[in-house]
Structure formats: C-alpha cells, structure tokens
Write a protein that holds these residues in place. Structure first.
Motif, PDB file in Angstrom:
ATOM      1  N   PHE A 128      42.331  28.759  -8.958  1.00  0.00           N
ATOM      2  CA  PHE A 128      42.820  29.817  -8.074  1.00  0.00           C
ATOM      3  C   PHE A 128      41.763  30.195  -7.028  1.00  0.00           C
ATOM      4  O   PHE A 128      42.066  30.311  -5.838  1.00  0.00           O
ATOM      5  CB  PHE A 128      43.197  31.037  -8.926  1.00  0.00           C
ATOM      6  CG  PHE A 128      43.687  32.214  -8.141  1.00  0.00           C
ATOM      7  CD1 PHE A 128      44.904  32.182  -7.477  1.00  0.00           C
ATOM      8  CD2 PHE A 128      42.921  33.373  -8.059  1.00  0.00           C
ATOM      9  CE1 PHE A 128      45.351  33.280  -6.747  1.00  0.00           C
ATOM     10  CE2 PHE A 128      43.360  34.467  -7.345  1.00  0.00           C
ATOM     11  CZ  PHE A 128      44.581  34.420  -6.691  1.00  0.00           C
ATOM     12  N   THR A 129      40.525  30.367  -7.470  1.00  0.00           N
ATOM     13  CA  THR A 129      39.457  30.763  -6.542  1.00  0.00           C
ATOM     14  C   THR A 129      39.090  29.623  -5.597  1.00  0.00           C
ATOM     15  O   THR A 129      38.892  29.844  -4.393  1.00  0.00           O
ATOM     16  CB  THR A 129      38.212  31.215  -7.319  1.00  0.00           C
ATOM     17  OG1 THR A 129      37.834  30.184  -8.241  1.00  0.00           O
ATOM     18  CG2 THR A 129      38.494  32.482  -8.097  1.00  0.00           C
ATOM     19  N   GLU A 130      39.028  28.420  -6.110  1.00  0.00           N
ATOM     20  CA  GLU A 130      38.697  27.283  -5.243  1.00  0.00           C
ATOM     21  C   GLU A 130      39.839  27.007  -4.268  1.00  0.00           C
ATOM     22  O   GLU A 130      39.602  26.652  -3.106  1.00  0.00           O
ATOM     23  CB  GLU A 130      38.407  26.050  -6.092  1.00  0.00           C
ATOM     24  CG  GLU A 130      38.003  24.821  -5.298  1.00  0.00           C
ATOM     25  CD  GLU A 130      36.724  25.026  -4.492  1.00  0.00           C
ATOM     26  OE1 GLU A 130      36.519  24.279  -3.517  1.00  0.00           O
ATOM     27  OE2 GLU A 130      35.941  25.947  -4.838  1.00  0.00           O
ATOM     28  N   VAL A 132      37.034  38.002  -6.985  1.00  0.00           N
ATOM     29  CA  VAL A 132      38.071  37.899  -8.025  1.00  0.00           C
ATOM     30  C   VAL A 132      37.632  38.635  -9.283  1.00  0.00           C
ATOM     31  O   VAL A 132      38.421  39.363  -9.903  1.00  0.00           O
ATOM     32  CB  VAL A 132      38.392  36.424  -8.316  1.00  0.00           C
ATOM     33  CG1 VAL A 132      39.392  36.307  -9.468  1.00  0.00           C
ATOM     34  CG2 VAL A 132      38.947  35.739  -7.071  1.00  0.00           C
ATOM     35  N   ALA A 133      36.364  38.469  -9.686  1.00  0.00           N
ATOM     36  CA  ALA A 133      35.877  39.172 -10.870  1.00  0.00           C
ATOM     37  C   ALA A 133      35.859  40.675 -10.631  1.00  0.00           C
ATOM     38  O   ALA A 133      36.109  41.466 -11.553  1.00  0.00           O
ATOM     39  CB  ALA A 133      34.476  38.680 -11.224  1.00  0.00           C
ATOM     40  N   GLY A 134      35.593  41.079  -9.386  1.00  0.00           N
ATOM     41  CA  GLY A 134      35.656  42.500  -9.060  1.00  0.00           C
ATOM     42  C   GLY A 134      37.056  43.058  -9.221  1.00  0.00           C
ATOM     43  O   GLY A 134      37.234  44.210  -9.633  1.00  0.00           O
ATOM     44  N   MET A 135      38.068  42.265  -8.892  1.00  0.00           N
ATOM     45  CA  MET A 135      39.453  42.702  -9.090  1.00  0.00           C
ATOM     46  C   MET A 135      39.750  42.922 -10.566  1.00  0.00           C
ATOM     47  O   MET A 135      40.580  43.767 -10.927  1.00  0.00           O
ATOM     48  CB  MET A 135      40.417  41.667  -8.501  1.00  0.00           C
ATOM     49  CG  MET A 135      40.364  41.555  -6.990  1.00  0.00           C
ATOM     50  SD  MET A 135      41.458  40.259  -6.342  1.00  0.00           S
ATOM     51  CE  MET A 135      43.082  40.907  -6.780  1.00  0.00           C
ATOM     52  N   ALA A 136      39.086  42.140 -11.435  1.00  0.00           N
ATOM     53  CA  ALA A 136      39.285  42.319 -12.874  1.00  0.00           C
ATOM     54  C   ALA A 136      38.599  43.580 -13.380  1.00  0.00           C
ATOM     55  O   ALA A 136      39.033  44.176 -14.368  1.00  0.00           O
ATOM     56  CB  ALA A 136      38.758  41.098 -13.625  1.00  0.00           C
ATOM     57  N   GLU A 138      51.072  40.084 -12.832  1.00  0.00           N
ATOM     58  CA  GLU A 138      51.061  40.045 -14.296  1.00  0.00           C
ATOM     59  C   GLU A 138      50.328  38.806 -14.794  1.00  0.00           C
ATOM     60  O   GLU A 138      49.531  38.872 -15.740  1.00  0.00           O
ATOM     61  CB  GLU A 138      52.500  40.065 -14.819  1.00  0.00           C
ATOM     62  CG  GLU A 138      52.589  40.091 -16.333  1.00  0.00           C
ATOM     63  CD  GLU A 138      54.027  40.120 -16.830  1.00  0.00           C
ATOM     64  OE1 GLU A 138      54.223  40.160 -18.064  1.00  0.00           O
ATOM     65  OE2 GLU A 138      54.942  40.095 -15.981  1.00  0.00           O
ATOM     66  N   HIS A 139      50.602  37.650 -14.158  1.00  0.00           N
ATOM     67  CA  HIS A 139      49.912  36.428 -14.572  1.00  0.00           C
ATOM     68  C   HIS A 139      48.420  36.511 -14.263  1.00  0.00           C
ATOM     69  O   HIS A 139      47.586  36.035 -15.049  1.00  0.00           O
ATOM     70  CB  HIS A 139      50.531  35.216 -13.865  1.00  0.00           C
ATOM     71  CG  HIS A 139      49.885  33.916 -14.249  1.00  0.00           C
ATOM     72  ND1 HIS A 139      49.826  33.455 -15.542  1.00  0.00           N
ATOM     73  CD2 HIS A 139      49.232  32.978 -13.486  1.00  0.00           C
ATOM     74  CE1 HIS A 139      49.196  32.299 -15.575  1.00  0.00           C
ATOM     75  NE2 HIS A 139      48.816  31.989 -14.332  1.00  0.00           N
ATOM     76  N   LEU A 140      48.067  37.124 -13.128  1.00  0.00           N
ATOM     77  CA  LEU A 140      46.652  37.276 -12.790  1.00  0.00           C
ATOM     78  C   LEU A 140      45.946  38.159 -13.821  1.00  0.00           C
ATOM     79  O   LEU A 140      44.823  37.843 -14.256  1.00  0.00           O
ATOM     80  CB  LEU A 140      46.522  37.884 -11.397  1.00  0.00           C
ATOM     81  CG  LEU A 140      45.112  37.957 -10.810  1.00  0.00           C
ATOM     82  CD1 LEU A 140      44.498  36.564 -10.691  1.00  0.00           C
ATOM     83  CD2 LEU A 140      45.119  38.649  -9.444  1.00  0.00           C
TER      84      LEU A 140
END
Length: 549
Positions: free
Chosen positions: A221-223, A246-250, A431-433
């Motif tokens: 996803f990130t790549e 992306v990790a910040g979104m988590a 939801e999947h993310l």
C-alpha cells in the motif's frame, strides 16, 4: 450728609488711586520696566567677574521666563475655553439628533405592533390571541381564535375564515408547510436549513461504490502510493516519509506536517487521498479563526439557515464514505489551534467512538440532513485531520496540548525524482486499513529488548530532566512502531522517531542553560544503551537544540 459724601469721596478716591497704581505697577513690572532692568544690567555687567556675569545672565533669563510663562498659560486658557464652548455646541446638536432617532425608533415599534395586530385580527377578528410561549412549538394543534379563546371566527371575515380553513384542512396540498410539520410527511416545499449537506444526501442516494481491494498489504500500500504519486502526479516522496505518514495515521487521527516551505506538506495528504480515490478537502486556516464556528459554521437566526463550511461538508460526507477521508487544515498555526479546534481535540480523546459527536443545532427540524442525529453530527472513524504548519514570525507556536494529541511529521528535504510505469489508484476501505493496523500489532509486536531499553531511557529522563513518557505517548508508541515496521521500516527506527518528536521536543520549553549542559550526557547515555549507530534521529535532534542555545 455732607460729612458722609466727603467720607465716601475720600475712600473711593483712595481705592481708585490704589487700583490705578497697581495696574501701572503691573505694567511697569512686566512691560515698561524692562528698559530699566536692561539699563541696570548694562551698567553692572562690565564690572562683574566671570562667575558674577554668568549668574547675572541667568537671573535675567529667569526674569524673562516669568512673563513668558504667564502669557503661554493665558493663551492656553483662552484656547481651552474656546474648545469647550465648541464642544458644548456639538453636544447639544448630538443630543437633539439622539432624541430624533429615539422618536423614529418608537414610531417604527408602533408601526410593527400595528402590523402584528392586523395579522392577529386576520386570524380571528378583533379579539387578540394570547401569547402561547414555547408550548406552541410542541403541541399538535395550531393556535387559532377558536382553540385559544374559545370563540368562533366572526361572520364576514373571509380572510380569517380562509386561513383557518387551510390550517384545519386534512389535505396536505391545501396547507403544505403546516401539514408537513404536524404529520411529518415529506413535502417539496419544506425548506432545508443545511443546503450543502442536503446536496450530499442527494449525491449518495444512488451512489455506486467501487470494488475495494481487501487483499493489499501495508508495505504494498505504501509503496504503491509512492509509485502513483510519481507516475500520475509528478510528486516524489522518500519511503521513510510515507512510512511515517501511514504509521502516524495508525497512532492518531490528527497529523501535523512540519517543515520548510516547498517540501510538499500540502501535496502529500492531497496526493495520498487521490491515491485512495477520495480527494481531500483543503481548508485554508485564516488568522481570524477564534472558535469552532470558523470550521463548523453557525446557525443564522435571521435567514434560519446554517452557514456551512467545506470542513463541515467533508465531515458529514465521511458518514457516507467507506474509504478514508482526509481533511487538510492548511497553515493550521496561522491561528491558535487550541482555540478554533479545541472541541475536535476533546472529541477525538473520547474512548468510545460512539461519543465522537458534535452539536450543531439544539433540535432537529423537518428537512434536516439524513445523517444528522437530533442536530448532532458524528465524527466517523474513517476521518483523519491533517494539519500543515510553518514556523516563522507569522505563525503561533503549537502548544504541548496539541502536540501530545497529534503525530508530528517533519518534511525538510525533497526526494530525488525517479521514473516508473503508470500506477493505478487503490480503492481501500477505512475498515480494511484499520484491520491492517491491528494485524501489524499482532505480526510485529515491540520486542522485550527494545522495551527494556526504552524503560532505561525513561528512568534516565525522569532522574535528570523530570521528563517522562506519558500514557498517551506510550499508546501512540505501541500503535506507531508495528505499523512502521509493517510498512518496511525498522523497530528501532520507529522508536527513534517517536522519542525525538514526542519526548525530546519538550526540551525546547525547558531551562536553556540546564538543557545545554545536560544534553551531552544524554547523547552519551543513548549511545551506551542503544548503540552508537542507532537512534540517529534523536541524537541529531538533541545536537540541533544544543546548537540553538
């Protein structure tokens, strides 16, 4: 009698003589006497020594200053008297104008009362309908002359009869607005007080959702985003920045992108949202932002409509979307974040997502948007708020209250351009993310060895700096590091970033001389605990603070 006249004559003569003598003396003292003063000065001055000459000059200057000062005071008094007289004239004119305006206001009030009386009489003749208060808004019957006063509509009053008939008619077509409110039936004539949100309802009434990819991994996803941004938007980001984003979104629903101008702070969330086929809403923060109405809007009591903002529209539309929604607050620190965004910060701290609601209006009306619940809007779990921030003289400092709740990401360098084939968008549900984030916690838990080293660093910071990892930072650390590793990063790299941006940043608000003297020892302790090759981000950050001091 002759003796009295003689007495009066002599007394008055003496008074006149003394008065004339005083006036003459005053004139001679301050006006004509200066010739004599200067003659005396001229006579004695050549015979005086140096000191006496200086003192004689000073004495003459003092004597000159006295009448000059008196003349100045007299002139000022005359000018002040003239100004006060002019002000009195202006005030009298102003008072007359105020009286005229007050009379006009009273006349307008009388005219308004007359118009209201005509409307009341149209409803039921000459008898006045009593005030119903708030009960008129809750009872099922519309007040008229019959059900309020107990009297019938007077014969011959055709206007009143037609109005009452329309209100009592059971056919919705005869009184559509009244019947729609009473019976709760849909009607085309019902006015919507949220026009923008009502358009969102219409947009998604028959919306066809795309086929979502529920098999993609976080690393792909990130790549994939890097390739999409490069091939379709001409934007290039290093893998490290994408991993942190992306990790910040988590770790948080609020991300703050900091860095020098031109490094892609605004384009990063915008291109990321295009990659997910749900373009971000960009809200330009203005220096005038003071409270929640600047971002959410407000209800206009005159137009009876809600002044909606793009922020509110995007927040509402997220209730329909299955994919992640990004709302960008561009230049968010042009105003104080803790003022205009305070309510959102508090809502996002609620442990239960069912409590993520914001009050827009106190009660629900017919025609309100579908997704509003009793005047409240729900902040969905699929919404992320991305703020961009510059640090210069035109912006406010972002306080610890905001930093603790957000995930800061620094963009201080540009990535090199590279060529790649055109890469497609990725339709992924929020939801999947979130499931991928949870899966990363299971697949890449933080190792016991790293947690032990972090505990040692925490004890060192408590002992030397009275600084500790708070519960909020620990939660963000547990959420951030596994996702960072799942996106292709290292465990120690994720911890290094969190410690540098969330813990060591607090040094900036501590005592300057104390921090400068202790930073060298802290860097040595980090080298001893984690190794000289690790924790480079934290050590570079400490050296930068040390150089600033």
């Amino acid at each position: 009698m002759s003796e009295f006249l003689k007495f009066a004559y002599e007394v008055l003569s003496q008074v006149v003589y003394n008065l004339v003598t005083w006036i003459a003396s005053f004139i001679k003292l301050f006006i004509t006497g200066w010739v004599e003063y200067f003659l005396i000065f001229k006579t004695y001055f050549p015979t005086l020594n140096l000191l006496a000459k200086v003192l004689s000059v000073l004495l003459m200057l003092l004597l000159i200053a006295i009448p000059v000062l008196l003349i100045i005071l007299l002139i000022r008094r005359i000018i002040l008297h003239h100004q006060l007289k002019a002000d009195s004239t202006d005030n009298a004119t102003l008072y007359r104008e105020i009286g005229r305006l007050n009379k006009q206001v009273l006349d307008l009030m009388d005219e308004k009362n007359s118009i209201l009386a005509l409307k009341v009489n149209a409803m039921g003749g000459v008898e006045r309908i009593p005030y119903m208060g708030a009960s008129a808004l809750t009872e099922d019957t519309i007040p008229n002359l019959k059900n309020v006063t107990g009297n019938e509509v007077p014969a011959g009053n055709t206007v009143a009869a037609e109005v009452v008939a329309a209100m009592e008619n059971k056919d919705p077509g005869k009184a559509p607005l009244v019947r729609a409110v009473i019976e709760g039936k849909e009607d085309a004539n019902v006015v919507h007080r949220f026009p923008k949100l009502s358009l969102v309802d219409a947009k998604y009434r028959n919306f066809q959702y795309p086929q979502y990819d529920n098999e993609i991994s976080l690393e792909d996803f990130t790549e994939g985003f890097r390739l999409f941004a490069a091939s379709q938007m001409g934007l290039y980001y290093p893998p490290e920045i994408v991993r942190r984003f992306v990790a910040g979104m988590a770790a948080s629903k609020l991300l703050i992108l900091e860095g020098i101008s031109g490094t892609g702070k605004t384009s990063l969330p915008y291109s990321f949202s295009r990659y997910m086929d749900n373009p971000a809403t960009i809200v330009s923060v203005q220096p005038s932002f003071r409270d929640r109405s600047e971002v959410l809007g407000y209800f206009n009591e005159f137009s009876k409509k809600f002044n909606e903002t793009e922020f509110l529209r995007a927040l509402y539309e997220a209730n329909y979307r299955k994919d992640p929604t990004l709302i960008v607050l561009d230049e968010m620190n042009l105003a104080r974040i803790e003022y205009y965004f305070a309510e959102m910060l508090s809502v996002l701290e609620m442990p239960s997502k069912e409590e993520w609601v914001l009050d827009l209006v106190p009660t629900a009306w017919k025609g309100d948007p579908v997704k509003l619940d009793s005047g409240k809007i729900h902040v969905t779990d699929s919404t992320w708020f991305i703020g961009t921030a510059n640090n210069d003289d035109s912006t406010f400092t972002i306080t610890d209250k905001v930093y603790d709740r957000a995930m800061p990401i620094e963009l201080n360098e540009k990535a090199d351009a590279f060529e790649c084939e055109k890469y497609p968008k990725c339709d992924i549900t929020a939801e999947h993310l979130e499931d991928l984030f949870e899966k990363a916690k299971t697949d890449y838990p933080i190792s016991d060895d790293l947690m032990e080293k972090m505990a040692k660093l925490d004890n060192y910071l408590i002992t030397r700096f009275k600084l500790s990892f708070g519960n909020r930072i620990m939660k963000q650390l547990y959420d951030f590091i596994p996702v960072y590793v799942a996106c292709g990063g290292s465990e120690i790299g994720g911890m290094d970033y969190i410690i540098a941006r969330k813990v060591l940043k607090k040094f900036e608000s501590m005592n300057v001389s104390f921090v400068r003297d202790e930073i060298t020892g802290l860097i040595s302790y980090i080298d001893k605990t984690f190794g000289e090759e690790e924790m480079q981000d934290s050590k570079n950050y400490l050296r930068r603070i040390q150089n600033l001091y």
